[in-house]
Design a protein around this motif. Structure first.
Motif, PDB file in Angstrom:
ATOM      1  N   GLY A  36       0.775  -1.228   0.000  1.00  0.00           N
ATOM      2  CA  GLY A  36       0.000   0.000   0.000  1.00  0.00           C
ATOM      3  C   GLY A  36       0.806   1.276   0.000  1.00  0.00           C
ATOM      4  N   LYS A  37       2.138   1.173   0.083  1.00  0.00           N
ATOM      5  CA  LYS A  37       2.953   2.393   0.063  1.00  0.00           C
ATOM      6  C   LYS A  37       2.868   3.095  -1.291  1.00  0.00           C
ATOM      7  N   PHE A  38       2.741   2.306  -2.351  1.00  0.00           N
ATOM      8  CA  PHE A  38       2.601   2.855  -3.695  1.00  0.00           C
ATOM      9  C   PHE A  38       1.951   1.785  -4.548  1.00  0.00           C
ATOM     10  N   ASP A  39       1.651   2.147  -5.791  1.00  0.00           N
ATOM     11  CA  ASP A  39       1.023   1.219  -6.720  1.00  0.00           C
ATOM     12  C   ASP A  39       2.066   0.215  -7.216  1.00  0.00           C
ATOM     13  N   GLU A  40       1.938  -1.013  -6.782  1.00  0.00           N
ATOM     14  CA  GLU A  40       2.929  -2.039  -7.135  1.00  0.00           C
ATOM     15  C   GLU A  40       2.987  -2.274  -8.640  1.00  0.00           C
ATOM     16  N   ASN A  41       1.835  -2.178  -9.321  1.00  0.00           N
ATOM     17  CA  ASN A  41       1.824  -2.379 -10.770  1.00  0.00           C
ATOM     18  C   ASN A  41       2.648  -1.320 -11.494  1.00  0.00           C
ATOM     19  N   LYS A  42       2.671  -0.098 -10.950  1.00  0.00           N
ATOM     20  CA  LYS A  42       3.476   0.945 -11.580  1.00  0.00           C
ATOM     21  C   LYS A  42       4.956   0.648 -11.418  1.00  0.00           C
ATOM     22  N   LEU A  43       5.341   0.161 -10.242  1.00  0.00           N
ATOM     23  CA  LEU A  43       6.746  -0.212 -10.050  1.00  0.00           C
ATOM     24  C   LEU A  43       7.131  -1.326 -11.019  1.00  0.00           C
ATOM     25  N   LEU A  44       6.241  -2.311 -11.175  1.00  0.00           N
ATOM     26  CA  LEU A  44       6.504  -3.410 -12.107  1.00  0.00           C
ATOM     27  C   LEU A  44       6.657  -2.885 -13.528  1.00  0.00           C
ATOM     28  N   PHE A  45       5.769  -1.979 -13.917  1.00  0.00           N
ATOM     29  CA  PHE A  45       5.823  -1.432 -15.275  1.00  0.00           C
ATOM     30  C   PHE A  45       7.109  -0.643 -15.503  1.00  0.00           C
ATOM     31  N   HIS A  46       7.445   0.266 -14.555  1.00  0.00           N
ATOM     32  CA  HIS A  46       8.624   1.114 -14.753  1.00  0.00           C
ATOM     33  C   HIS A  46       9.907   0.292 -14.726  1.00  0.00           C
ATOM     34  N   LEU A  47       9.969  -0.742 -13.899  1.00  0.00           N
ATOM     35  CA  LEU A  47      11.161  -1.595 -13.898  1.00  0.00           C
ATOM     36  C   LEU A  47      11.273  -2.374 -15.206  1.00  0.00           C
ATOM     37  N   ALA A  48      10.131  -2.920 -15.674  1.00  0.00           N
ATOM     38  CA  ALA A  48      10.152  -3.645 -16.951  1.00  0.00           C
ATOM     39  C   ALA A  48      10.562  -2.714 -18.087  1.00  0.00           C
ATOM     40  N   LYS A  49      10.035  -1.501 -18.057  1.00  0.00           N
ATOM     41  CA  LYS A  49      10.391  -0.520 -19.080  1.00  0.00           C
ATOM     42  C   LYS A  49      11.877  -0.167 -18.996  1.00  0.00           C
ATOM     43  N   TYR A  50      12.381   0.002 -17.788  1.00  0.00           N
ATOM     44  CA  TYR A  50      13.799   0.327 -17.606  1.00  0.00           C
ATOM     45  C   TYR A  50      14.682  -0.802 -18.132  1.00  0.00           C
ATOM     46  N   ASN A  51      14.339  -2.035 -17.800  1.00  0.00           N
ATOM     47  CA  ASN A  51      15.136  -3.170 -18.260  1.00  0.00           C
ATOM     48  C   ASN A  51      15.105  -3.293 -19.781  1.00  0.00           C
ATOM     49  N   PHE A  52      13.934  -3.067 -20.359  1.00  0.00           N
ATOM     50  CA  PHE A  52      13.777  -3.222 -21.803  1.00  0.00           C
ATOM     51  C   PHE A  52      14.590  -2.192 -22.570  1.00  0.00           C
ATOM     52  N   THR A  53      14.603  -0.959 -22.059  1.00  0.00           N
ATOM     53  CA  THR A  53      15.263   0.121 -22.802  1.00  0.00           C
ATOM     54  C   THR A  53      16.753   0.235 -22.509  1.00  0.00           C
ATOM     55  N   ASN A  54      17.258  -0.398 -21.464  1.00  0.00           N
ATOM     56  CA  ASN A  54      18.665  -0.232 -21.083  1.00  0.00           C
ATOM     57  C   ASN A  54      19.504  -1.490 -21.267  1.00  0.00           C
ATOM     58  N   PHE A  55      18.882  -2.658 -21.363  1.00  0.00           N
ATOM     59  CA  PHE A  55      19.657  -3.904 -21.462  1.00  0.00           C
ATOM     60  C   PHE A  55      19.100  -4.717 -22.630  1.00  0.00           C
ATOM     61  N   LEU A  56      19.574  -4.391 -23.821  1.00  0.00           N
ATOM     62  CA  LEU A  56      19.025  -5.000 -25.025  1.00  0.00           C
ATOM     63  C   LEU A  56      19.451  -6.447 -25.203  1.00  0.00           C
ATOM     64  N   VAL A  57      20.576  -6.838 -24.617  1.00  0.00           N
ATOM     65  CA  VAL A  57      21.088  -8.187 -24.850  1.00  0.00           C
ATOM     66  C   VAL A  57      20.808  -9.115 -23.666  1.00  0.00           C
ATOM     67  N   ARG A  58      20.133  -8.622 -22.658  1.00  0.00           N
ATOM     68  CA  ARG A  58      19.848  -9.439 -21.480  1.00  0.00           C
ATOM     69  C   ARG A  58      18.352  -9.394 -21.173  1.00  0.00           C
ATOM     70  N   ASN A  59      17.835 -10.501 -20.663  1.00  0.00           N
ATOM     71  CA  ASN A  59      16.442 -10.577 -20.244  1.00  0.00           C
ATOM     72  C   ASN A  59      16.397 -10.851 -18.746  1.00  0.00           C
ATOM     73  N   PHE A  60      15.810  -9.952 -18.005  1.00  0.00           N
ATOM     74  CA  PHE A  60      15.685 -10.113 -16.562  1.00  0.00           C
ATOM     75  C   PHE A  60      14.223 -10.390 -16.213  1.00  0.00           C
ATOM     76  N   ASP A  61      13.999 -11.371 -15.362  1.00  0.00           N
ATOM     77  CA  ASP A  61      12.644 -11.724 -14.937  1.00  0.00           C
ATOM     78  C   ASP A  61      12.253 -10.914 -13.712  1.00  0.00           C
ATOM     79  N   LEU A  62      10.989 -10.522 -13.661  1.00  0.00           N
ATOM     80  CA  LEU A  62      10.439  -9.789 -12.520  1.00  0.00           C
ATOM     81  C   LEU A  62       9.351 -10.630 -11.872  1.00  0.00           C
ATOM     82  N   THR A  63       9.486 -10.907 -10.595  1.00  0.00           N
ATOM     83  CA  THR A  63       8.477 -11.660  -9.859  1.00  0.00           C
ATOM     84  C   THR A  63       8.170 -10.933  -8.553  1.00  0.00           C
ATOM     85  N   THR A  64       6.971 -11.158  -8.034  1.00  0.00           N
ATOM     86  CA  THR A  64       6.566 -10.565  -6.760  1.00  0.00           C
ATOM     87  C   THR A  64       6.050 -11.655  -5.846  1.00  0.00           C
TER      88      THR A  64
END
Length: 992
Positions: free
Chosen positions: A833-861
């Motif tokens: 409840g501190k913040f919208d968890e879905n937004k954190l998931l989205f921004h992290l996925a977006k960050y990984n996608f745009t900054n690490f083109l040759v690596r795939n990182f998994d996100l789990t909660t």
């Protein structure tokens, strides 16, 4: 002639060599590192007619596969895109993955980011400045980006698609058409993710600017989807009308017309809805869509024409073409009856639809839900439980009414066995009192009806088997039919359907199971259950009772045969008592002797008590609760829990404001059960106060007790524990009072008293929050460890075990691994409840996608339960995995904190506690070791280590050897800006 041929061949060879040389020269002059008119044309041309073409064909094939295999739920509002149906998301997945792969390849090989040289002497115009400020100069590549985002969208990867379209909108921010299309698709992704506010933000920002005419089509689709998902369906109509005009595919256009009909029907525009459904039929869509459109037409025009519409539906039911849709036909008939307030005929229509259903799908689930609701309202809980129990397995868990359905089903599963048991034993006892002639006549009628029913089922199964075999032979041709002139075996699912979607195969499987085992309930050890004792579920005896004891007609007894056949075994046995076709089978279940009557009464008493409590506490049906409990106290004075029954009657009458009857119940308790805990509870002068404010008073007392314990005021802790036993012996915090009382004794040096109280917690309160910890203490003593006093901090539940048991034989460091060349993860921990968890998931996925083109990182909660002040506290964790060693994980964490110095991601990261931890150590975190323990271990072990200076995250996990025939791909530009160390990881002490 030979010389002429040689000359021709030589000319061709020279021509081929010259073309090859030209291509090589052109390729060398058209490197992606150069930005000239020639290089832009070359890369645009090759991207379009090579990788993009192949990817676009895969995208088209994926869409066709999804459209063909899509199955809509016509009982709810259809989604604008078929990917909105969860069951359809995996359709075409392979083609979409291929499309994404081709688009990524096209972007990688043909992206031109180098700025062109300005050689003109004239002054730069606004258009020139816009051109020079672009970030991508391949004029065709925007289509590859859009295609990749659309493929991700159709694949159901909405978060990845949103990241792609967000990147496109930044990449082409100076080009209004491309920017407008990207923002429209970004809003669509947010809508499919359920992020309505984010979609509204995109829409609001775009409405401030004029939308480019080339992006208008995409925005019409977006606005239609937005208003439909937001519930503003009236505003969706004009946009949906435009969408229908844009659409060229007939099936999709028919779906859109069906949506229009659903919206107009919901708005009460019956004529407009009827016309919209007519447009569906004109598109010549797949039959299921056409059928549902015709069904919907009858429903919207039923008001004032109910007889005509019902007649039309009955004609549809008689059509063999609709034999697989009879549940929907009768569901529509039932709905029409309900609009006419004819509930009995509506129930009959729904029941017939359930009986005629050949598919186990959403449509049948909706029918059963509606039928169960009607039975619930009419207080026919047995029938409601039957309907809910089957519907819950057919409906989507994300339905808005699924939670209510699930709750009702659970309560009825608990209630109905008790009400059925009472009804059955009453029937059996009354049947035992009948003259033998009437008793045997009733049994014989039930047996005859059972035999008739079985005969009809066998005949129906045989007809279905023959029909299916004939259809199979017809499809295989005359020659195949001649080769199969043998006795037909048990057919399989047929028609490419799953076994459980074929009612004939299911029925035959049921019959085979029942021949071996009989009809069994879904319970453990069902093979060993004896169904011949006085206590099985007894729909057979219910029919007898309805026939003989309640002076019902023979037809009423016959009507109950369906439930009788479902409730009893059809096992073929030499023993007559195990054969439902013999009188002895039923006579063995009738209580004739005193012992059997007593056993039957015990079942009745238990059923009356439990059903009465459930009616009161879980169904809030005080009338039926009073009926059950009054019968219990009036007729069965020997019931061992009669004092508790009076207690529940007291509460019931108090809730109704019938104070005189409540006082009578208390008088009975004081006179007959003076020592009962319920008498003590109701006689408490603080009972009314406790009933109103007891929970708050007990909580306050517990907090005071805990503070006293922390401050070493053990006498006060003991006193409060005794007060808890006197006033709140049944309170929610009682186990915690006992636990703290025991710890206080321990710190005062009385280990034996502590151990006794810990045993009390384990034995009396096994489900309490502190039971596990108390059990650890008891087990430690049983293993030979010695309890001794010491400071005890309830704020850290995981270190509590080490302090209490004084485990000196091992340390935390011994259980943790210092290996750095194993898989590591980056862990973000935060309070719910501190913040919208879905937004954190989205921004992290977006960050990984745009900054690490040759690596795939998994996100789990996940969620981890900790204890703070002896109460459960949930901790949410987001885990970024895919790092091959400690160096990679630390580089990622440092780069993340450096790049996300401001913006929404930075704000959320500041509210997280971050860890770099290996996967083996992660398994122990929060279980064997506390977070504080790991931080100390990290500071001592990993923090002093120096890491590699090489940019490890730019290296692929697996390096593929390039094909010698393929040209080398252009190198990616790298950012040489040194990474900033975030200064360590600040841990929030509120968590641990």
């Amino acid at each position: 002639m030979l010389r002429t041929n040689r000359i021709i061949l030589m000319r061709r060879a020279i021509y081929i060599i010259m073309c090859a040389v030209a291509v090589v020269c052109l390729t060398a002059a058209c490197s992606a590192h150069k930005n000239t008119a020639r290089s832009r044309f070359w890369h645009s041309f090759t991207a379009k007619y090579n990788t993009y073409y192949n990817g676009s064909q895969a995208f088209i094939d994926g869409n066709l596969e999804k459209e063909k295999g899509n199955k809509d739920n016509y009982t709810e509002m259809l989604p604008l895109y078929t990917v909105g149906n969860k069951q359809s998301r995996d359709l075409g997945k392979g083609n979409f993955e291929r499309s994404i792969e081709k688009m990524e390849k096209a972007i990688k090989q043909h992206s031109i980011k180098a700025r062109p040289e300005w050689k003109k002497s004239r002054r730069k115009t606004a258009k020139d400045k816009e051109w020079l400020s672009r970030k991508e100069y391949n004029p065709f590549l925007w289509k590859a980006w859009m295609m990749m985002g659309k493929a991700q969208f159709q694949q159901g990867a909405f978060d990845e698609s949103a990241a792609t379209f967000a990147y496109i909108s930044r990449l082409y921010q100076t080009q209004p058409a491309i920017y407008g299309m990207a923002r429209a698709w970004l809003a669509k992704c947010y809508l499919e993710l359920g992020w309505i506010y984010d979609a509204e933000d995109v829409i609001r920002n775009m409405s401030r600017d004029s939308i480019h005419y080339r992006a208008q089509k995409d925005w019409d689709y977006t606005m239609a989807s937005y208003y439909m998902k937001n519930g503003e369906i009236e505003k969706a109509v004009p946009y949906l009308q435009k969408v229908v005009k844009y659409e060229h595919r007939k099936t999709q256009k028919a779906r859109e017309w069906f949506m229009m009909g659903q919206i107009e029907s919901a708005l009460g525009h019956r004529e407009a809805a009827y016309k919209a459904y007519s447009h569906v039929v004109r598109q010549n869509p797949p039959y299921e869509l056409e059928f549902n459109a015709r069904i919907s037409q009858t429903e919207v025009m039923a008001k004032g024409h109910s007889r005509q519409m019902i007649s039309r539906l009955k004609r549809m039911a008689a059509n063999d073409k609709n034999k697989d849709y009879l549940d929907q036909v009768y569901y529509a008939i039932g709905n029409i009856y309900l609009t006419e307030l004819d509930t009995l005929n509506a129930i009959a229509a729904y029941e017939k639809g359930n009986e005629k259903a050949t598919r186990s799908g959403i449509e049948k689930g909706v029918l059963l839900l509606k039928l169960g609701d009607l039975y619930w309202i009419r207080e026919k809980y047995n029938d409601a439980q039957r309907c809910y129990g089957e519907a819950i397995g057919l409906l989507d868990k994300e339905r808005p009414d699924y939670e209510e359905l699930s709750q009702r089903s659970k309560v009825l599963d608990e209630l109905v066995p008790h009400t059925d048991a009472v009804y059955l034993q009453d029937s059996l006892q009354a049947l035992a009192k009948l003259p033998e002639e009437q008793r045997l006549a009733a049994i014989d009628r039930v047996i005859d009806e059972l035999k008739r029913k079985e005969k009809e089922e066998r005949k129906k199964a045989e007809e279905e088997a023959v029909e299916q075999v004939l259809q199979k032979r017809g499809a295989m041709g005359n020659q195949a039919a001649n080769n199969q002139r043998q006795t037909p075996t048990t057919p399989t699912a047929g028609n490419g359907q799953w076994y459980f979607y074929n009612p004939q195969a299911v029925n035959q499987g049921k019959q085979q199971f029942q021949r071996l085992w009989g009809k069994r309930e879904n319970a453990d050890d069902w093979q060993r259950m004896n169904t011949t004792v006085v206590g099985p579920s007894g729909a057979l005896q219910e029919a007898m009772q309805a026939d003989s004891l309640a002076q019902a007609t023979i037809d009423e007894a016959i009507a109950a045969v369906d439930s009788m056949a479902a409730a009893h075994s059809t096992a073929e046995s030499d023993s007559a008592q195990n054969d439902p076709h013999k009188r002895e089978y039923y006579l063995a279940q009738i209580p004739f002797t005193e012992e059997q009557v007593e056993a039957s009464n015990t079942i009745i008493k238990d059923g009356l008590f439990n059903s009465g409590v459930i009616f009161k506490d879980k169904l809030d049906n005080l009338r039926l609760s009073e009926k059950q409990l009054l019968r219990l106290v009036n007729n069965y004075s020997d019931f061992e829990r009669l004092d508790e029954a009076y207690y529940h009657l007291f509460l019931l009458y108090s809730r109704q404001g019938r104070q005189t009857l409540a006082d009578n119940c208390l008088s009975h308790l004081k006179a007959d059960y003076p020592e009962s805990e319920w008498t003590t509870l109701l006689s408490d002068p603080y009972f009314v106060e406790n009933a109103r404010f007891g929970e708050h008073i007990e909580d306050s007392l517990y907090q005071a007790t805990y503070r006293a314990f922390q401050q070493d005021r053990y006498d006060e802790a003991h006193s409060n524990a005794r007060l808890s036993a006197e006033r709140f012996s049944l309170g929610q915090n009682r186990a915690k009072f006992v636990f703290i009382d025991g710890l206080s004794h321990l710190n005062e040096g009385r280990a034996n008293e502590c151990l006794e109280l810990m045993k009390e917690v384990v034995e009396k309160y096994p489900k309490s929050e502190v039971s596990e910890i108390a059990g650890m203490i008891v087990k430690g003593v049983q293993d030979g460890r010695r309890l001794h006093g010491g400071k005890f901090d309830l704020g850290d539940v995981w270190s509590r075990r080490d302090i209490t048991l004084a485990l000196t034989d091992s340390t935390v460091a011994d259980t943790l691994s210092a290996e750095r060349d194993v898989n590591f993860v980056c862990l973000l921990a935060y309070q719910p409840g501190k913040f919208d968890e879905n937004k954190l998931l989205f921004h992290l996925a977006k960050y990984n996608f745009t900054n690490f083109l040759v690596r795939n990182f998994d996100l789990t909660t996940d969620t981890q339960t900790l204890y703070t002040d002896s109460t459960e506290t949930s901790l949410r964790r987001m885990i970024v995995s895919g790092f091959l060693n400690y160096d990679e994980a630390l580089q990622y964490m440092r780069q993340l904190f450096s790049d996300a110095s401001d913006g929404p991601l930075a704000e959320m990261l500041r509210q997280c506690s971050c860890l770099v931890i290996s996967e083996p150590n992660l398994a122990q975190l929060g279980t064997r070791i506390s977070y504080d323990d790991y931080l100390k271990f990290y500071e001592e072990t990993f923090a002093p280590m120096s890491i590699s200076k090489e940019q490890l995250l730019t290296i692929p996990e697996t390096v593929e050897q390039p094909d010698e025939n393929e040209p080398e791909s252009e190198e990616e530009e790298t950012d040489d800006t040194p990474q900033q160390d975030p200064g360590g990881f600040d841990f929030d002490e509120d968590f641990f």
